[in-house]
Enzyme design. Structure first.
Site, PDB file in Angstrom:
ATOM      1  N   LYS A 159       0.883  -1.158   0.000  1.00 12.54           N
ATOM      2  CA  LYS A 159       0.000   0.000   0.000  1.00 12.54           C
ATOM      3  C   LYS A 159       0.926   1.214   0.000  1.00 12.54           C
ATOM      4  O   LYS A 159       1.265   1.759   1.045  1.00 12.54           O
ATOM      5  CB  LYS A 159      -0.883  -0.058   1.255  1.00 12.54           C
ATOM      6  CG  LYS A 159      -2.245   0.546   1.076  1.00 12.54           C
ATOM      7  CD  LYS A 159      -3.150   0.208   2.233  1.00 12.54           C
ATOM      8  CE  LYS A 159      -4.235   1.229   2.405  1.00 12.54           C
ATOM      9  NZ  LYS A 159      -5.128   1.437   1.272  1.00 12.54           N
TER      10      LYS A 159
HETATM   11  N1  PPE Z   1      -8.417  -1.762  -2.711  1.00 10.19           N
HETATM   12  C1  PPE Z   1      -7.795  -0.562  -2.683  1.00 10.19           C
HETATM   13  C2  PPE Z   1      -7.188  -0.047  -3.932  1.00 10.19           C
HETATM   14  C3  PPE Z   1      -7.745   0.151  -1.485  1.00 10.19           C
HETATM   15  O1  PPE Z   1      -7.120   1.329  -1.462  1.00 10.19           O
HETATM   16  C4  PPE Z   1      -8.367  -0.351  -0.325  1.00 10.19           C
HETATM   17  C5  PPE Z   1      -8.345   0.434   0.958  1.00 10.19           C
HETATM   18  C6  PPE Z   1      -9.003  -1.613  -0.392  1.00 10.19           C
HETATM   19  C7  PPE Z   1      -8.994  -2.282  -1.603  1.00 10.19           C
HETATM   20  C8  PPE Z   1      -9.634  -2.255   0.817  1.00 10.19           C
HETATM   21  O2  PPE Z   1      -8.650  -2.674   1.746  1.00 10.19           O
HETATM   22  P1  PPE Z   1      -8.926  -2.733   3.313  1.00 10.19           P
HETATM   23  O3  PPE Z   1      -9.102  -1.349   3.778  1.00 10.19           O
HETATM   24  O4  PPE Z   1      -7.722  -3.410   3.865  1.00 10.19           O
HETATM   25  O5  PPE Z   1     -10.175  -3.534   3.491  1.00 10.19           O
HETATM   26  N2  PPE Z   1      -8.404   1.837   0.808  1.00 10.19           N
HETATM   27  C9  PPE Z   1      -8.086   2.710   1.924  1.00 10.19           C
HETATM   28  C10 PPE Z   1      -7.865   4.142   1.510  1.00 10.19           C
HETATM   29  C11 PPE Z   1      -9.043   4.892   1.031  1.00 10.19           C
HETATM   30  C12 PPE Z   1      -8.717   6.355   0.799  1.00 10.19           C
HETATM   31  O6  PPE Z   1      -9.459   6.991   0.026  1.00 10.19           O
HETATM   32  O7  PPE Z   1      -7.776   6.890   1.383  1.00 10.19           O
HETATM   33  C13 PPE Z   1      -9.098   2.578   3.056  1.00 10.19           C
HETATM   34  O8  PPE Z   1     -10.219   2.112   2.847  1.00 10.19           O
HETATM   35  O9  PPE Z   1      -8.743   2.934   4.170  1.00 10.19           O
END
Ligand code: PPE
Length: 308
Positions: A159
């Site tokens: 990330k």
């Molecule tokens: N895909 C992407 C591309 C992504 O950024 C997130 C989290 C997820 C899937 C879901 O992952 P998880 O949070 O571990 O379930 N995106 C983060 C950032 C959002 C933002 O706009 O900043 C979040 O949800 O915290």
């Protein structure tokens, strides 16, 4: 979305005032995207604020740093304590938590290895990611014309801040076309994820979500929802999906820390199912939000209480 300011931010081991939490304009990460981050939520429970899957998020934070040869100058335990400290010091019951490790000031040029690593943990209250109505009414999405970063250019296993410029392209395209969110395909045309969310479909009472190998983030909410769905008796598959699988699904929804479980009611102007939140999405939301409130014994270990 405007940020709701709070008092303190944890920066390199100290709690500093919100307005003093600044970095230099020549910080490496600002020029080359050389930062890694997490998004975590703390929820209000009867025992005060509790952080959802804190350990999983911390492990992913350190894995992201490792991929970019970034040594975080604090232990995982120290950052875990920092998260709890900063929530306590801002007296928040529920919040979003944003740890970041970045290549800071001191070197220019692409090579990041001699630049210092700065770490901060910010927290602030953050409501429904895709709008107040989204959790009930669902959102309208567009399959993006932008492809998801491929695994051998910007690996989804990390990330990293820089890779989000890909999500920015997709997100802005979808907003300008009048949609709420984008879903990106990989170079082979399979579904990956949204600009900040994983995707699930429901078909014939079974759930399917793209495998990590498709190029989506290994979402922690995705893992939680898969576990909850299996515990509720649903079959859950990780299989490649094409865009028409979304059009023809009974239900489609996003998962993510920020997005939680957000129903998708239209994809590329095709109404999904009945055009509103489906029954299985609703059931999963119910189970998910009970767990986040500390009401489900089975998932008690998924919460870390900030006070004790
Ligand atoms: N895909 C992407 C591309 C992504 O950024 C997130 C989290 C997820 C899937 C879901 O992952 P998880 O949070 O571990 O379930 N995106 C983060 C950032 C959002 C933002 O706009 O900043 C979040 O949800 O915290």
């Amino acid at each position: 979305m405007p940020i709701t300011e709070v008092d303190k931010i944890w920066m390199d081991g100290e709690l500093v005032d919100w307005r003093d939490a600044n970095v230099h304009v020549l910080s490496h990460a600002l020029h080359y995207g050389s930062g890694v981050f997490e998004g975590i939520r703390a929820y209000q429970t009867s025992r005060g604020a509790a952080v959802w899957h804190l350990d999983e998020h911390m492990k992913r934070f350190f894995r992201s740093a490792k991929l970019y040869h970034m040594e975080i100058p604090y232990s995982l335990e120290a950052i875990t304590e920092a998260v709890k400290d900063v929530i306590r010091s801002n007296a928040l019951n529920a919040c979003y938590i944003r740890p970041v490790a970045l290549r800071g000031y001191g070197e220019m040029g692409v090579n990041p290895l001699n630049a210092p690593v700065n770490v901060f943990v910010a927290v602030w209250p953050w409501g429904a990611y895709l709008g107040e109505d989204a959790l009930e009414q669902g959102v309208r999405v567009k399959i993006s014309s932008w492809r998801r970063n491929s695994q051998n250019s910007l690996p989804a296993a990390a990330k990293a801040t820089g890779q989000y410029i890909n999500s920015v392209l997709a997100k802005v395209e979808s907003l300008k076309a009048g949609y709420d969110e984008a879903i990106m395909l990989n170079e082979s045309g399979f579904i990956t994820d949204g600009s900040g969310e994983n995707v699930f479909i429901v078909r014939d009472s079974g759930l399917t979500t793209p495998p990590i190998q498709a190029g989506c983030l290994d979402g922690i909410t995705r893992q939680s929802v898969m576990a909850i769905a299996r515990d509720l008796g649903y079959e859950v598959r990780e299989e490649n999906l094409v865009r028409t699988d979304l059009y023809n699904a009974d239900e489609v929804f996003f998962t993510g820390t920020a997005a939680e479980i957000t129903p998708i009611r239209e994809v590329d102007d095709r109404v999904v199912g009945e055009g509103h939140r489906g029954p299985i999405t609703k059931e999963l939301q119910g189970a998910f939000f009970s767990a986040t409130k500390g009401e489900t014994e089975r998932y008690a270990s998924w919460l870390t209480y900030v006070n004790g």
